[in-house]
Write a protein that holds these residues in place. Structure first.
Motif, PDB file in Angstrom:
ATOM      1  N   ALA A   8       0.818  -1.199   0.000  1.00  0.00           N
ATOM      2  CA  ALA A   8       0.000   0.000   0.000  1.00  0.00           C
ATOM      3  C   ALA A   8       0.859   1.260   0.000  1.00  0.00           C
ATOM      4  O   ALA A   8       0.342   2.355  -0.097  1.00  0.00           O
ATOM      5  N   GLN A   9       2.166   1.112   0.107  1.00  0.00           N
ATOM      6  CA  GLN A   9       3.080   2.247   0.064  1.00  0.00           C
ATOM      7  C   GLN A   9       3.422   2.561  -1.388  1.00  0.00           C
ATOM      8  O   GLN A   9       3.786   1.667  -2.146  1.00  0.00           O
ATOM      9  N   VAL A  10       3.306   3.819  -1.751  1.00  0.00           N
ATOM     10  CA  VAL A  10       3.642   4.250  -3.101  1.00  0.00           C
ATOM     11  C   VAL A  10       4.633   5.398  -2.988  1.00  0.00           C
ATOM     12  O   VAL A  10       4.398   6.363  -2.262  1.00  0.00           O
ATOM     13  N   THR A  11       5.736   5.270  -3.700  1.00  0.00           N
ATOM     14  CA  THR A  11       6.734   6.330  -3.749  1.00  0.00           C
ATOM     15  C   THR A  11       6.523   7.116  -5.031  1.00  0.00           C
ATOM     16  O   THR A  11       6.402   6.540  -6.116  1.00  0.00           O
ATOM     17  N   VAL A  12       6.463   8.429  -4.876  1.00  0.00           N
ATOM     18  CA  VAL A  12       6.269   9.322  -6.013  1.00  0.00           C
ATOM     19  C   VAL A  12       7.516  10.186  -6.141  1.00  0.00           C
ATOM     20  O   VAL A  12       7.913  10.845  -5.188  1.00  0.00           O
ATOM     21  N   GLU A  13       8.129  10.149  -7.313  1.00  0.00           N
ATOM     22  CA  GLU A  13       9.299  10.973  -7.613  1.00  0.00           C
ATOM     23  C   GLU A  13       8.934  11.925  -8.741  1.00  0.00           C
ATOM     24  O   GLU A  13       8.509  11.484  -9.809  1.00  0.00           O
ATOM     25  N   LEU A  14       9.088  13.213  -8.478  1.00  0.00           N
ATOM     26  CA  LEU A  14       8.789  14.232  -9.481  1.00  0.00           C
ATOM     27  C   LEU A  14      10.089  14.837  -9.971  1.00  0.00           C
ATOM     28  O   LEU A  14      10.976  15.142  -9.174  1.00  0.00           O
ATOM     29  N   SER A  15      10.190  15.002 -11.274  1.00  0.00           N
ATOM     30  CA  SER A  15      11.390  15.608 -11.842  1.00  0.00           C
ATOM     31  C   SER A  15      10.981  16.551 -12.969  1.00  0.00           C
ATOM     32  O   SER A  15       9.809  16.615 -13.337  1.00  0.00           O
ATOM     33  N   ASP A  16      11.955  17.246 -13.495  1.00  0.00           N
ATOM     34  CA  ASP A  16      11.686  18.213 -14.568  1.00  0.00           C
ATOM     35  C   ASP A  16      10.658  19.244 -14.134  1.00  0.00           C
ATOM     36  O   ASP A  16       9.776  19.631 -14.902  1.00  0.00           O
ATOM     37  N   CYS A  17      10.761  19.676 -12.851  1.00  0.00           N
ATOM     38  CA  CYS A  17       9.786  20.646 -12.366  1.00  0.00           C
ATOM     39  C   CYS A  17      10.397  21.534 -11.287  1.00  0.00           C
ATOM     40  O   CYS A  17      11.415  21.209 -10.692  1.00  0.00           O
ATOM     41  N   SER A  18       9.718  22.625 -11.037  1.00  0.00           N
ATOM     42  CA  SER A  18      10.134  23.561  -9.999  1.00  0.00           C
ATOM     43  C   SER A  18       9.633  23.093  -8.642  1.00  0.00           C
ATOM     44  O   SER A  18       8.766  22.202  -8.553  1.00  0.00           O
ATOM     45  N   ALA A  19      10.141  23.708  -7.592  1.00  0.00           N
ATOM     46  CA  ALA A  19       9.662  23.411  -6.238  1.00  0.00           C
ATOM     47  C   ALA A  19       8.172  23.739  -6.131  1.00  0.00           C
ATOM     48  O   ALA A  19       7.422  23.035  -5.461  1.00  0.00           O
ATOM     49  N   GLN A  20       7.734  24.787  -6.808  1.00  0.00           N
ATOM     50  CA  GLN A  20       6.324  25.190  -6.790  1.00  0.00           C
ATOM     51  C   GLN A  20       5.442  24.107  -7.409  1.00  0.00           C
ATOM     52  O   GLN A  20       4.382  23.771  -6.868  1.00  0.00           O
ATOM     53  N   ASP A  21       5.862  23.555  -8.538  1.00  0.00           N
ATOM     54  CA  ASP A  21       5.075  22.502  -9.178  1.00  0.00           C
ATOM     55  C   ASP A  21       5.083  21.224  -8.346  1.00  0.00           C
ATOM     56  O   ASP A  21       4.052  20.549  -8.232  1.00  0.00           O
ATOM     57  N   ALA A  22       6.231  20.876  -7.759  1.00  0.00           N
ATOM     58  CA  ALA A  22       6.293  19.694  -6.891  1.00  0.00           C
ATOM     59  C   ALA A  22       5.346  19.869  -5.709  1.00  0.00           C
ATOM     60  O   ALA A  22       4.604  18.950  -5.350  1.00  0.00           O
ATOM     61  N   ALA A  23       5.340  21.051  -5.116  1.00  0.00           N
ATOM     62  CA  ALA A  23       4.443  21.319  -3.987  1.00  0.00           C
ATOM     63  C   ALA A  23       2.986  21.211  -4.408  1.00  0.00           C
ATOM     64  O   ALA A  23       2.154  20.680  -3.667  1.00  0.00           O
ATOM     65  N   ALA A  24       2.650  21.685  -5.609  1.00  0.00           N
ATOM     66  CA  ALA A  24       1.261  21.612  -6.083  1.00  0.00           C
ATOM     67  C   ALA A  24       0.802  20.160  -6.180  1.00  0.00           C
ATOM     68  O   ALA A  24      -0.305  19.811  -5.753  1.00  0.00           O
ATOM     69  N   VAL A  25       1.650  19.294  -6.721  1.00  0.00           N
ATOM     70  CA  VAL A  25       1.286  17.877  -6.853  1.00  0.00           C
ATOM     71  C   VAL A  25       1.215  17.212  -5.483  1.00  0.00           C
ATOM     72  O   VAL A  25       0.237  16.536  -5.147  1.00  0.00           O
ATOM     73  N   PHE A  26       2.252  17.405  -4.660  1.00  0.00           N
ATOM     74  CA  PHE A  26       2.279  16.749  -3.353  1.00  0.00           C
ATOM     75  C   PHE A  26       1.178  17.262  -2.429  1.00  0.00           C
ATOM     76  O   PHE A  26       0.622  16.493  -1.639  1.00  0.00           O
TER      77      PHE A  26
END
Length: 127
Positions: free
Chosen positions: A9-27
């Motif tokens: 049930a654990q899912v790791t999400v790695e975001l790349s090619d993005c700004s801190a602002q976009d990473a924060a929006a997704v997370f």
């Protein structure tokens, strides 16, 4: 019992090619949908020797069910498409992907399947 039910049930999400602002929006959207009991374990990781190179934003979520609906207008706006690598148990990854598709425009760009886990590469964009 070996506890694999919990780990699947654990899912790791790695975001790349993005700004801190976009990473924060997704997370932020994912944290709203899949609230965690403990503090978020998010981290920004730069490869050794990158010297200002790419940053990867990482967070792990416990997926139980389809995820809470995000209130209208609460979904963040991305400044540009974001690459997301999602890894975990088959059902949990499918649930997280379905949730993301309810908030963002999601296109699948590849997948790798293992014995008990799968990795999916997605591209997230504004709807």
């Amino acid at each position: 019992m070996n506890g694999t039910g919990l780990s699947s049930a654990q899912v790791t999400v790695e975001l790349s090619d993005c700004s801190a602002q976009d990473a924060a929006a997704v997370f932020d959207v994912l944290r709203t949908a899949f609230p965690q009991d403990a503090a978020a374990d998010g981290a920004a990781v730069s490869p050794p020797g990158a010297g200002g190179g790419a940053t990867v934003w990482t967070e792990t979520f416990a997926i139980s069910g389809a995820g809470r609906a995000v209130p209208s207008g609460a979904a963040g706006t991305l400044t540009r498409p974001v690459s997301a690598d999602v890894q975990g148990g088959y059902l949990a990854v499918d649930q997280l992907r379905a949730f993301l598709a309810s908030v963002f425009a999601v296109s699948g760009e590849g997948a790798a399947f293992g014995d008990q886990e799968k990795d999916v590469h997605l591209c997230l964009a504004n709807r």
